[in-house]
Design a protein around this motif. Sequence first.
Motif, PDB file in Angstrom:
ATOM      1  N   TYR A 161       0.858  -1.195   0.000  1.00 34.72           N
ATOM      2  CA  TYR A 161       0.000   0.000   0.000  1.00 34.72           C
ATOM      3  C   TYR A 161       0.888   1.237   0.000  1.00 34.72           C
ATOM      4  CZ  TYR A 161      -3.164  -3.582   1.827  1.00 34.72           C
ATOM      5  OH  TYR A 161      -3.901  -4.731   2.011  1.00 34.72           O
ATOM      6  N   PHE A 162       0.451   2.255  -0.733  1.00 28.73           N
ATOM      7  CA  PHE A 162       1.247   3.480  -0.813  1.00 28.73           C
ATOM      8  C   PHE A 162       0.415   4.723  -0.477  1.00 28.73           C
ATOM      9  CE2 PHE A 162       3.598   0.487  -3.393  1.00 28.73           C
ATOM     10  CZ  PHE A 162       4.910   0.729  -3.020  1.00 28.73           C
ATOM     11  N   ALA A 163       1.174   5.787  -0.127  1.00 26.83           N
ATOM     12  CA  ALA A 163       0.598   7.111   0.160  1.00 26.83           C
ATOM     13  C   ALA A 163      -0.505   6.993   1.224  1.00 26.83           C
ATOM     14  CB  ALA A 163       0.119   7.773  -1.130  1.00 26.83           C
ATOM     15  N   TRP A 164      -1.623   7.687   1.036  1.00 27.15           N
ATOM     16  CA  TRP A 164      -2.602   7.700   2.133  1.00 27.15           C
ATOM     17  C   TRP A 164      -3.340   6.371   2.298  1.00 27.15           C
ATOM     18  CZ3 TRP A 164      -7.421   6.934   0.223  1.00 27.15           C
ATOM     19  CH2 TRP A 164      -7.733   7.449  -1.039  1.00 27.15           C
ATOM     20  N   ALA A 224      -1.525  -2.132  -9.142  1.00 22.57           N
ATOM     21  CA  ALA A 224      -0.477  -2.656 -10.008  1.00 22.57           C
ATOM     22  C   ALA A 224      -0.247  -4.114  -9.644  1.00 22.57           C
ATOM     23  CB  ALA A 224       0.807  -1.862  -9.835  1.00 22.57           C
ATOM     24  N   GLU A 259       3.096  -3.523 -12.643  1.00 24.47           N
ATOM     25  CA  GLU A 259       2.475  -3.007 -13.867  1.00 24.47           C
ATOM     26  C   GLU A 259       1.057  -2.553 -13.512  1.00 24.47           C
ATOM     27  OE1 GLU A 259       3.873  -2.816 -16.813  1.00 24.47           O
ATOM     28  OE2 GLU A 259       5.602  -4.156 -16.649  1.00 24.47           O
ATOM     29  N   PHE A 260       0.657  -1.368 -13.981  1.00 27.37           N
ATOM     30  CA  PHE A 260      -0.702  -0.896 -13.732  1.00 27.37           C
ATOM     31  C   PHE A 260      -1.697  -1.970 -14.163  1.00 27.37           C
ATOM     32  CE2 PHE A 260       1.267   3.386 -13.996  1.00 27.37           C
ATOM     33  CZ  PHE A 260       0.802   3.875 -12.791  1.00 27.37           C
ATOM     34  N   ALA A 262      -0.051  -4.129  -5.664  1.00 33.97           N
ATOM     35  CA  ALA A 262       0.030  -2.868  -4.926  1.00 33.97           C
ATOM     36  C   ALA A 262      -1.237  -2.053  -5.150  1.00 33.97           C
ATOM     37  CB  ALA A 262       1.247  -2.070  -5.382  1.00 33.97           C
ATOM     38  N   PHE A 304      -2.794   1.972  -4.517  1.00 32.71           N
ATOM     39  CA  PHE A 304      -2.344   3.343  -4.250  1.00 32.71           C
ATOM     40  C   PHE A 304      -3.317   4.347  -4.855  1.00 32.71           C
ATOM     41  CE2 PHE A 304       0.180   1.197  -7.593  1.00 32.71           C
ATOM     42  CZ  PHE A 304      -0.269   1.854  -8.720  1.00 32.71           C
ATOM     43  N   PRO A 324      -4.279   7.890  -7.071  1.00 34.49           N
ATOM     44  CA  PRO A 324      -3.737   8.431  -8.326  1.00 34.49           C
ATOM     45  C   PRO A 324      -2.390   9.118  -8.078  1.00 34.49           C
ATOM     46  CG  PRO A 324      -6.079   8.900  -8.174  1.00 34.49           C
ATOM     47  CD  PRO A 324      -5.669   8.311  -6.854  1.00 34.49           C
ATOM     48  N   VAL A 325      -1.476   8.972  -9.020  1.00 39.13           N
ATOM     49  CA  VAL A 325      -0.112   9.459  -8.810  1.00 39.13           C
ATOM     50  C   VAL A 325      -0.048  10.984  -8.905  1.00 39.13           C
ATOM     51  CG1 VAL A 325       0.793   7.293  -9.669  1.00 39.13           C
ATOM     52  CG2 VAL A 325       0.581   9.244 -11.240  1.00 39.13           C
ATOM     53  N   THR A 326       0.921  11.560  -8.191  1.00 38.14           N
ATOM     54  CA  THR A 326       1.036  13.026  -8.145  1.00 38.14           C
ATOM     55  C   THR A 326       2.499  13.475  -8.184  1.00 38.14           C
ATOM     56  OG1 THR A 326       0.983  12.941  -5.719  1.00 38.14           O
ATOM     57  CG2 THR A 326      -1.109  13.347  -6.834  1.00 38.14           C
ATOM     58  N   GLY A 327       3.307  12.801  -9.005  1.00 36.69           N
ATOM     59  CA  GLY A 327       4.723  13.181  -9.060  1.00 36.69           C
ATOM     60  C   GLY A 327       4.983  14.344 -10.002  1.00 36.69           C
ATOM     61  N   GLY A 328       6.244  14.550 -10.277  1.00 41.38           N
ATOM     62  CA  GLY A 328       6.656  15.584 -11.222  1.00 41.38           C
ATOM     63  C   GLY A 328       6.748  16.962 -10.621  1.00 41.38           C
TER      64      GLY A 328
END
Lengths: 83, 157
Positions: free
Chosen positions: A5-8, A56, A60-61, A75, A77, A79-83
């Motif tokens: 599990y990732f982030a929140w 994922a 892989e998604f 996994a 998680f 939605p991604v918020t990088g960059g």
Amino acid sequence: MRIRYFAWLKQRVGRAEEEVVLPNEIATVGQLKAWLAGRYPRFAEACAATGVVKAAVDQEFAEDDRPLAGAREVAFFPPVTGG
Amino acid sequence: MTVRIVEQPFDPARELAAFARGRSDVGAVASFTGLVRDEHGGERILAMTLEHYPGMTERQLARIEAEARARWPLLDALVIHRVGRMLPGEPIVLVATASAHRAAALEACAFLIDWLKTKAPFWKLEETPTGARWVEARASDDAAAARWERREPSSPR
């Protein structure tokens, strides 16, 4: 199978990862989500909102209909918020 | 082509100076640097922590870079993304592209950052005076990424 599990979502579930032995009837990402939702009410809340919980399989998604046969790691998680 | 995930601060100027250096076939270098801002949605940002999915992150970035190379005639490409805790003013990400001509370099650079923002597993946690909060994904980022789903690379139109 390892679940991560990732982030929140990690905070909601209260752990970063765990090893699980899946019942035979859990064959897809969507079924795994529902199974985990039964164990973690706050994960269930997140799954109830459309598009909030991404997945994922073996890094892989993957969509809900993705089969789990042969998978080593799944996994979840937001939605991604990088960059 | 280089993809790097770094935990320590990096210097975009130094990275760019080394990028495509010594090549006489490169006529254009384009770059994008993303920095931590000290404000978001009216709240002061004290620090930002970037979480990622080690392994999947590198795999996705390599895939996005390969896609850029397939679409544009790139001579080189560089992606550096920082993870961990960083302060306002510090660089989060650097994308650079090198090509013979500017259109390919500029378009590929925009493509790389747009797809990175929506397809690479990073998550931002902001620290504000009232506590920490996870940054929500923005629809405008999805729209920016989606425009590359339809469009063909810059070829004579």
